[in-house]
Design a protein around this motif. Structure first.
Motif, PDB file in Angstrom:
ATOM      1  N   GLY A   8       0.801  -1.218   0.000  1.00 43.65           N
ATOM      2  CA  GLY A   8       0.000   0.000   0.000  1.00 43.65           C
ATOM      3  C   GLY A   8       0.835   1.269   0.000  1.00 43.65           C
ATOM      4  O   GLY A   8       2.068   1.233   0.067  1.00 43.65           O
ATOM      5  N   SER A   9       0.164   2.403  -0.070  1.00 43.26           N
ATOM      6  CA  SER A   9       0.829   3.705  -0.201  1.00 43.26           C
ATOM      7  C   SER A   9       1.741   4.036   0.980  1.00 43.26           C
ATOM      8  O   SER A   9       2.897   4.430   0.782  1.00 43.26           O
ATOM      9  N   PHE A  10       1.239   3.902   2.190  1.00 42.62           N
ATOM     10  CA  PHE A  10       2.058   4.228   3.363  1.00 42.62           C
ATOM     11  C   PHE A  10       3.253   3.282   3.451  1.00 42.62           C
ATOM     12  O   PHE A  10       4.388   3.701   3.705  1.00 42.62           O
ATOM     13  N   ASP A  11       3.006   2.005   3.232  1.00 39.05           N
ATOM     14  CA  ASP A  11       4.051   0.987   3.249  1.00 39.05           C
ATOM     15  C   ASP A  11       5.106   1.308   2.180  1.00 39.05           C
ATOM     16  O   ASP A  11       6.303   1.191   2.410  1.00 39.05           O
ATOM     17  N   PHE A  46       8.901   0.076  -5.617  1.00 36.64           N
ATOM     18  CA  PHE A  46       8.603   0.496  -6.987  1.00 36.64           C
ATOM     19  C   PHE A  46       7.751  -0.525  -7.736  1.00 36.64           C
ATOM     20  O   PHE A  46       6.929  -0.150  -8.572  1.00 36.64           O
ATOM     21  N   LEU A  47       7.901  -1.799  -7.420  1.00 37.56           N
ATOM     22  CA  LEU A  47       7.055  -2.826  -8.042  1.00 37.56           C
ATOM     23  C   LEU A  47       5.689  -2.918  -7.382  1.00 37.56           C
ATOM     24  O   LEU A  47       4.761  -3.488  -7.958  1.00 37.56           O
ATOM     25  N   TYR A  53       5.361 -10.834   1.619  1.00 38.42           N
ATOM     26  CA  TYR A  53       3.967 -10.569   1.975  1.00 38.42           C
ATOM     27  C   TYR A  53       3.062 -11.641   1.383  1.00 38.42           C
ATOM     28  O   TYR A  53       2.116 -12.094   2.016  1.00 38.42           O
ATOM     29  N   ARG A  54       3.328 -12.023   0.146  1.00 40.71           N
ATOM     30  CA  ARG A  54       2.498 -13.036  -0.504  1.00 40.71           C
ATOM     31  C   ARG A  54       2.583 -14.373   0.244  1.00 40.71           C
ATOM     32  O   ARG A  54       1.578 -15.046   0.460  1.00 40.71           O
ATOM     33  N   VAL A  58       0.025 -11.273   3.739  1.00 42.78           N
ATOM     34  CA  VAL A  58      -0.185  -9.877   4.138  1.00 42.78           C
ATOM     35  C   VAL A  58      -0.472  -9.036   2.895  1.00 42.78           C
ATOM     36  O   VAL A  58       0.114  -9.252   1.840  1.00 42.78           O
ATOM     37  N   ASN A  59      -1.376  -8.083   3.022  1.00 42.77           N
ATOM     38  CA  ASN A  59      -1.684  -7.153   1.938  1.00 42.77           C
ATOM     39  C   ASN A  59      -1.972  -5.786   2.547  1.00 42.77           C
ATOM     40  O   ASN A  59      -2.965  -5.629   3.256  1.00 42.77           O
ATOM     41  N   THR A  60      -1.117  -4.803   2.287  1.00 40.87           N
ATOM     42  CA  THR A  60      -1.322  -3.465   2.837  1.00 40.87           C
ATOM     43  C   THR A  60      -1.950  -2.523   1.816  1.00 40.87           C
ATOM     44  O   THR A  60      -2.105  -1.333   2.074  1.00 40.87           O
TER      45      THR A  60
END
Length: 64
Positions: A8-11, A46-47, A53-54, A58-60
């Motif tokens: 996610g954006s913050f991450d 960047f990717l 995470y996968r 986890v998914n942010t």
């Protein structure tokens, strides 16, 4: 393996800041070779995909 967005954006911002700081500290000789881990952080930022995470589920990212 499909690269589904899971950062996610913050991450992502955190990864860019910490990754760049680690690389700079390594280049200036402040920290050792472990600072090159910053390259991995920048790459995953960047990717927008983190293989670890996968694996741990986890998914942010809000959109996925």
């Amino acid at each position: 393996m499909e690269l589904t967005t899971n950062v996610g954006s913050f991450d992502r911002i955190l990864r860019i800041v910490i990754g760049a700081a680690l690389i700079i500290l390594t280049l200036t000789g402040t920290i050792g070779i472990w600072g090159w881990i910053g390259v991995i952080l920048l790459g995953t930022a960047f990717l927008r995909f983190c293989p670890l995470y996968r694996i741990i589920g986890v998914n942010t990212c809000k959109n996925s």
